[in-house]
Design a protein around this motif. Sequence first.
Motif, short mmCIF file in Angstrom:
data_model
loop_
_atom_site.label_atom_id
_atom_site.label_comp_id
_atom_site.label_asym_id
_atom_site.label_seq_id
_atom_site.Cartn_x
_atom_site.Cartn_y
_atom_site.Cartn_z
N LEU A 6 74.08 81.23 -19.55
CA LEU A 6 73.01 80.49 -18.89
C LEU A 6 72.55 81.22 -17.64
N PRO A 7 71.25 81.24 -17.41
CA PRO A 7 70.75 81.83 -16.17
C PRO A 7 71.02 80.89 -15.00
N PRO A 8 70.77 81.35 -13.78
CA PRO A 8 70.95 80.48 -12.61
C PRO A 8 70.04 79.25 -12.71
N GLY A 9 70.45 78.19 -12.03
CA GLY A 9 69.64 76.98 -12.01
C GLY A 9 68.24 77.25 -11.48
N VAL A 14 58.94 79.16 -20.49
CA VAL A 14 59.66 79.54 -21.70
C VAL A 14 58.75 79.47 -22.92
N TRP A 15 59.13 80.23 -23.93
CA TRP A 15 58.61 80.05 -25.27
C TRP A 15 59.68 79.31 -26.04
N VAL A 26 58.11 74.51 -20.18
CA VAL A 26 58.72 74.62 -18.86
C VAL A 26 60.14 74.09 -18.99
N LEU A 27 61.10 74.89 -18.54
CA LEU A 27 62.51 74.56 -18.64
C LEU A 27 63.07 74.24 -17.26
N TRP A 65 60.84 83.11 -14.06
CA TRP A 65 61.37 82.13 -13.11
C TRP A 65 60.19 81.57 -12.33
N LEU A 66 60.11 80.24 -12.20
CA LEU A 66 59.00 79.61 -11.47
C LEU A 66 59.41 79.15 -10.07
#
Length: 93
Positions: A6-9, A14-15, A26-27, A65-66
């Motif tokens: 898992l990436p950082p919070g 996303v696709w 959007v994740l 990353w947003l």
Amino acid sequence: LHQETLPPGGVYAVWGALGRRRLKGVLHLGARPTFREKDRSIEVHFIDYEGRLYGREIELEIMAWLRPIRRFSSPEALKAAIRNDILKAQKIL
């Protein structure tokens, strides 16, 4: 997850792959501090998709990353941030 980590919070563009269908999304990955929830969760909003996804297998490809996870002053302020996240994701994707 397959063998990835898992990436950082945070909030990500996303696709999503749902069968043969490719969806923009959007994740949110992490705690939900606006609602005082400390446990990590994974939530995804697919843009222009309506339907039930519970129990379906979805593959996500994180593209950008947003923003970091943060506590908002109200659910309404969170909703405004989510609308902005969707606009950013649409431009990226």
